[in-house]
Design a protein around this motif. Structure first.
Motif, short mmCIF file in Angstrom:
data_model
loop_
_atom_site.label_atom_id
_atom_site.label_comp_id
_atom_site.label_asym_id
_atom_site.label_seq_id
_atom_site.Cartn_x
_atom_site.Cartn_y
_atom_site.Cartn_z
N LYS A 71 0.92 -1.31 0.14
CA LYS A 71 -0.02 0.07 0.06
C LYS A 71 0.68 1.17 0.07
CE LYS A 71 -4.14 -1.83 2.24
NZ LYS A 71 -4.84 -1.95 3.70
N ASN A 72 1.99 1.21 0.77
CA ASN A 72 3.09 2.25 1.00
C ASN A 72 3.54 2.55 -0.32
OD1 ASN A 72 2.51 2.34 3.54
ND2 ASN A 72 4.14 1.46 4.36
N ALA A 73 3.88 1.50 -1.12
CA ALA A 73 4.34 1.47 -2.45
C ALA A 73 3.55 2.08 -3.59
CB ALA A 73 5.01 0.34 -3.03
N GLN A 74 2.32 1.58 -3.60
CA GLN A 74 1.08 2.22 -4.35
C GLN A 74 0.85 3.59 -4.18
OE1 GLN A 74 -1.65 -0.98 -3.19
NE2 GLN A 74 -1.35 -1.98 -5.15
N THR A 75 0.97 4.04 -2.72
CA THR A 75 0.65 5.37 -2.77
C THR A 75 1.88 6.14 -3.37
OG1 THR A 75 -0.60 5.07 -0.63
CG2 THR A 75 0.55 7.13 -0.77
N SER A 126 -4.98 1.50 -7.85
CA SER A 126 -5.77 1.52 -6.52
C SER A 126 -4.76 1.20 -5.26
CB SER A 126 -6.70 0.30 -6.39
OG SER A 126 -7.80 0.66 -7.78
N VAL A 127 -4.90 1.82 -4.22
CA VAL A 127 -4.24 1.49 -3.06
C VAL A 127 -4.63 0.40 -2.28
CG1 VAL A 127 -2.96 2.33 -1.01
CG2 VAL A 127 -3.31 3.96 -3.12
N ASP A 128 -4.60 -0.73 -2.71
CA ASP A 128 -5.31 -1.85 -2.19
C ASP A 128 -4.28 -2.90 -1.36
OD1 ASP A 128 -4.34 -2.99 -4.32
OD2 ASP A 128 -6.13 -3.62 -5.30
N GLY A 129 -3.14 -2.72 -1.77
CA GLY A 129 -1.95 -3.86 -0.98
C GLY A 129 -2.04 -5.11 -1.70
N ARG A 130 -2.41 -5.08 -3.16
CA ARG A 130 -2.28 -6.33 -3.73
C ARG A 130 -1.38 -5.92 -5.05
NH1 ARG A 130 -6.87 -9.55 -3.83
NH2 ARG A 130 -6.79 -9.47 -6.33
N PHE A 131 -0.58 -6.97 -5.39
CA PHE A 131 0.35 -6.91 -6.48
C PHE A 131 -0.16 -7.65 -7.42
CE2 PHE A 131 3.76 -8.35 -9.38
CZ PHE A 131 4.51 -7.09 -9.56
N GLY A 132 -0.94 -6.64 -8.48
CA GLY A 132 -1.39 -7.46 -9.63
C GLY A 132 -0.85 -6.82 -10.91
N PRO A 133 -1.43 -7.34 -12.15
CA PRO A 133 -0.85 -6.82 -13.39
C PRO A 133 -0.72 -5.15 -13.61
CG PRO A 133 -2.37 -8.45 -13.97
CD PRO A 133 -2.58 -8.18 -12.39
N LYS A 134 -1.48 -4.53 -13.28
CA LYS A 134 -1.41 -3.04 -13.27
C LYS A 134 -0.38 -2.72 -12.36
CE LYS A 134 -4.17 1.26 -13.74
NZ LYS A 134 -5.21 1.98 -14.00
N THR A 135 -0.22 -3.05 -11.00
CA THR A 135 0.66 -2.36 -10.13
C THR A 135 2.18 -3.02 -10.70
OG1 THR A 135 -0.49 -2.59 -8.32
CG2 THR A 135 1.64 -2.91 -7.81
N SER A 136 2.15 -4.27 -11.22
CA SER A 136 3.45 -4.77 -11.85
C SER A 136 3.90 -3.83 -13.12
CB SER A 136 3.32 -6.01 -12.52
OG SER A 136 4.40 -6.57 -12.97
N SER A 137 3.19 -3.11 -13.85
CA SER A 137 3.43 -2.37 -14.88
C SER A 137 4.03 -1.05 -14.44
CB SER A 137 2.28 -2.12 -15.97
OG SER A 137 1.18 -1.41 -15.25
#
Length: 154
Positions: A103-107, A119-130
């Motif tokens: 979540k900190n990284a997504q923020t 989305s700051v959801d704490g999940r590492f998915g395809p969009k976060t990976s990109s």
């Protein structure tokens, strides 16, 4: 009809109760868990370890979420520490500390891009990976993937 309606209501009640009592998000049936990593060339003999489906497939359309325990989690944890200054254990276990670090990284990613790209959801998915930065590993001079502490997007 009555059985499926009852099952649906029970499902909603269960999810609401899980939400109230802080149950962790998990991969849904439609999501594929990342259970390995792919070496992605950064430059020269430096490679990024990017979570993917098994066997170095290069399929990044997968998730790493709370409750996972595998090498993909370790890859995420190492990059969270090296690239996002998180101080979490690198134990291959995606628990509450890893979820908060994500979540900190997504923020931080959202702040960098000046918009809410993730989305700051704490999940590492395809969009976060990109958007995520991964630590580079050095395979030169006989090294077997030494940590560099230098980070790149894939």
């Amino acid at each position: 009809m009555r059985k499926s309606l009852s099952a649906g209501i029970l499902s909603v009640v269960f999810m609401a109760a899980a939400s109230l009592f802080g149950a962790a998000p998990t991969a849904s049936a439609a999501e594929v868990p990342c259970n390995g990593f792919t070496n992605v060339l950064a430059w020269g003999s430096w490679y990024l370890h990017v979570p993917s489906t098994s066997g170095g497939s290069g399929n990044y359309n997968c998730v790493v979420v709370r409750g996972n325990h595998n090498i993909a989690v370790l890859v995420v944890q190492e990059s969270l520490n090296a690239c996002y200054a998180q101080s979490i254990g690198e134990d291959s276990d995606f628990g509450p500390a890893t979820e908060q670090a994500m979540k900190n990284a997504q923020t931080r990613i959202n702040q960098y891009w000046g918009t809410n790209v993730l989305s700051v959801d704490g999940r590492f998915g395809p969009k976060t990976s990109s958007y995520f930065e991964f630590q580079a590993y050095d395979y030169s001079g006989g090294q077997d993937g030494g940590h560099t502490g230098i980070c790149y997007q894939r």
